[in-house]
Structures are given as structure tokens and as C-alpha cells.
Design an enzyme around this catalytic site. Structure first.
Site, PDB file in Angstrom:
ATOM      1  N   HIS A  82      -1.585  -2.804  -0.396  1.00  0.00           N
ATOM      2  CA  HIS A  82      -2.867  -3.080  -1.054  1.00  0.00           C
ATOM      3  C   HIS A  82      -4.000  -3.261  -0.052  1.00  0.00           C
ATOM      4  O   HIS A  82      -5.171  -3.309  -0.445  1.00  0.00           O
ATOM      5  CB  HIS A  82      -2.755  -4.305  -1.978  1.00  0.00           C
ATOM      6  CG  HIS A  82      -2.817  -5.631  -1.290  1.00  0.00           C
ATOM      7  ND1 HIS A  82      -1.691  -6.353  -0.958  1.00  0.00           N
ATOM      8  CD2 HIS A  82      -3.870  -6.375  -0.880  1.00  0.00           C
ATOM      9  CE1 HIS A  82      -2.054  -7.489  -0.375  1.00  0.00           C
ATOM     10  NE2 HIS A  82      -3.373  -7.529  -0.308  1.00  0.00           N
ATOM     11  N   ASP A 127       4.751  -3.342  -2.279  1.00  0.00           N
ATOM     12  CA  ASP A 127       3.491  -3.576  -1.560  1.00  0.00           C
ATOM     13  C   ASP A 127       3.753  -3.613  -0.053  1.00  0.00           C
ATOM     14  O   ASP A 127       3.758  -4.658   0.585  1.00  0.00           O
ATOM     15  CB  ASP A 127       2.876  -4.901  -2.039  1.00  0.00           C
ATOM     16  CG  ASP A 127       1.448  -5.089  -1.562  1.00  0.00           C
ATOM     17  OD1 ASP A 127       0.890  -4.143  -0.975  1.00  0.00           O
ATOM     18  OD2 ASP A 127       0.895  -6.181  -1.783  1.00  0.00           O
ATOM     19  N   GLY A 220      -7.698 -12.675   3.066  1.00  0.00           N
ATOM     20  CA  GLY A 220      -7.784 -12.413   4.497  1.00  0.00           C
ATOM     21  C   GLY A 220      -6.437 -12.488   5.184  1.00  0.00           C
ATOM     22  O   GLY A 220      -6.253 -11.965   6.280  1.00  0.00           O
ATOM     23  N   SER A 222      -3.703 -11.338   3.620  1.00  0.00           N
ATOM     24  CA  SER A 222      -2.931 -10.226   3.085  1.00  0.00           C
ATOM     25  C   SER A 222      -2.411  -9.315   4.189  1.00  0.00           C
ATOM     26  O   SER A 222      -3.106  -9.035   5.170  1.00  0.00           O
ATOM     27  CB  SER A 222      -3.795  -9.399   2.134  1.00  0.00           C
ATOM     28  OG  SER A 222      -4.035 -10.082   0.934  1.00  0.00           O
ATOM     29  N   GLY A 223      -1.186  -8.847   4.016  1.00  0.00           N
ATOM     30  CA  GLY A 223      -0.587  -7.939   4.983  1.00  0.00           C
ATOM     31  C   GLY A 223       0.045  -8.623   6.177  1.00  0.00           C
ATOM     32  O   GLY A 223       0.793  -8.001   6.925  1.00  0.00           O
TER      33      GLY A 223
END
Length: 275
Positions: A82, A127, A220, A222-223
Site C-alpha cells: 500500500h 500487503d 508514516g 507503514s511498510g
């Protein structure tokens, strides 16, 4: 290209990679993180999570942080699907403070992005994405890879893991300049799928951590990685920050949900070998 020549070069590369790994073993930072059981996020010890990267995009000639990621080899970064769109990206490695010039840091362009072919933004499934760097990086005291877990490995309930990133420290707040870390104990699948937790939203390819209503990942982050220490003392990335409660990052029984890396080891290995 001559096949024998190609195979020989590949073997040389593998041997070199093994030598570098022997010097800078995965998940073993030169400057170990100061990890405590205190509640709440905190500034990290500089360069104590040397596999943490800042994924940045170009906006009118200015690079801006959008997501976190994890360096898992000299040329591959693990992040969330995402986080990826049609923007132009770069990967910043060895960073501590995003607004300061740091000699040990390195900005690298992106050669290729591989998003999971069954990524679903509607149901938040699969994801996960891999980013191939334009140029392989040399491991150092400030830049090194995290270890990966064994395929199928499940973290036990209440396992003390740490989320790291430059995400907001409070809902709606500003993004911090300095890399943050926070203790997020694992909430096992049986707990996280209870109706008053995340229920059917959480699949067995995900892992939950947190849920105390005080500490969580946020915008922020995320990932970025869920870092868990194995029995040998090395840090493995067991999760990729995927989603949380949109209205509030810190909400009771709504832990941060991560893509469970151990569920995707075959996909990761295949994607790296074929690209």
C-alpha cells in the site's frame, strides 16, 4: 551472454555476499538498540536499527518521507504494497534524523518494484512489496540487513517486539525527525481475531502487536518492520506495518496489524531470484 560466464559471475557474487555477511551478520547491529519494557515510543539510539530505511517520493523536486522499509539484502528492501503508487521513489539508508545531513547515510534510486500479484487494497490482503535498489549497498556499521524468519514461524503471544519508524507519535500529530521505537507485545491470532478486537479483518497471514490503547504504529510507519529478537540475539523482521484504526492510532483492542513475513518467505525468495 555465455551461460558459463554468467554462472561463474553469479557464484562470485554469492561468495562475496557470504563474506560480507560473515563480517556484518544480519540482525546484529554494531550499536545495539537500547530496548526497555517502558510504555511509549522513544528516540532510538543512533544507528541501532541499521536495516530501517525511509522510503521517499519526489514532490516537485523535494524528497519527502512516505513509508518505512527494511533492508533484507545488499540490494533488496521489504515494504508494504500500500506504500507503492506511480510516484518516483528513492530509498534512504543509514538515517537517524531525517532533516539533518548524516555522513553515514546513503540515498539510492529504485531499479524495480515488485508488488505482490494478489495485493488487494479493498480487503487489505497480501500487503507486501519488494524494492530493488539501483546499486547494491555495502554493509557497514550504519547500514546492514535484518534477518528473516523461518517460513511458517508463528510468534508466541506477548512476545516482546519493537516497531520502528518515523511515523506520527500521536494521532494527527507531526512526523518526528528522529527515528522512533516502541515496544509492541504480540497479540496472537486467537486474541486478535476476537470480535471486539479485529475479528475477521485479520487473516492467518497477518500478525498483530500492541492493543493496549497507548502504543502503536501510526501514519508514516507503514511498510516498516516489526523487529523481534531470536534466541541467538539477532533481530528478525517478522512483520511489515500494514494497517490500524483510521480514527485513532492508539485504541484499546485495536493493535497494529502487520503482514506476517514468515507467511511470504517463498514469495520473497522467488521474487528476489527472478528479478
Amino acid at each position: 551472454m555465455n551461460r558459463h560466464f554468467e554462472d561463474t559471475n553469479m557464484m562470485k557474487f554469492v561468495v562475496l555476499a557470504c563474506l560480507v555477511a560473515a563480517i556484518y551478520g544480519c540482525g546484529l547491529p554494531t550499536f545495539p538498540p537500547v530496548v526497555t519494557r517502558v510504555v511509549g515510543g522513544e528516540d532510538v539510539r543512533p544507528n541501532s536499527w541499521p536495516w530501517q530505511v525511509s522510503l521517499q517520493y519526489d514532490r516537485d523536486g523535494e524528497w519527502r518521507h512516505t513509508c518505512g522499509g527494511t533492508l533484507i539484502s545488499s540490494e533488496w528492501v521489504l515494504t508494504a504494497a500500500h506504500c507503492i503508487s506511480s510516484r518516483t521513489y528513492r530509498v534512504y539508508l543509514g538515517k537517524h534524523n531525517l532533516v539533518q545531513t548524516e555522513e553515514a547515510s546513503l540515498a539510492v534510486g529504485v531499479a524495480k518494484i515488485v508488488v505482490h500479484e494478489k495485493w488487494s487494497s479493498l480487503f487489505i490482503r497480501n500487503d507486501i512489496a519488494l524494492i530493488k535498489l539501483e546499486t547494491p549497498v555495502t554493509f557497514s556499521d550504519f547500514i546492514m540487513a535484518a534477518c528473516l524468519p523461518e517460513a511458517g514461524f508463528l510468534l508466541p503471544h506477548n512476545e516482546p517486539c519493537y516497531v520502528t519508524g518515523w511515523g506520527r507519535t500521536v494521532t494527527g500529530g507531526a512526523l518526528p525527525d528522529v527515528l522512533q521505537q516502541a515496544l509492541l507485545p504480540v497479540a496472537d491470532h486467537a486474541t486478535c481475531t476476537q470480535p471486539d478486537w479485529w475479528g475477521f479483518m485479520v487473516r492467518d497471514t497477518m500478525v498483530c502487536a500492541g492493543g493496549d490503547g497507548i502504543v502503536s504504529g501510526c501514519n508514516g510507519d507503514s511498510g516498516g518492520p516489526l523487529n523481534c529478537q531470536n534466541a541467538d540475539g539477532a533481530w528478525e523482521v517478522h512483520g511489515i506495518v500494514s494497517f490500524g484504526l483510521g480514527l485513532s492510532c492508539n485504541f484499546p483492542k485495536k493493535p497494529t496489524v502487520f503482514t506476517q513475513v514468515s507467511s511470504y518467505m517463498d514469495w520473497i525468495n522467488t521474487a528476489m531470484m527472478s528479478n
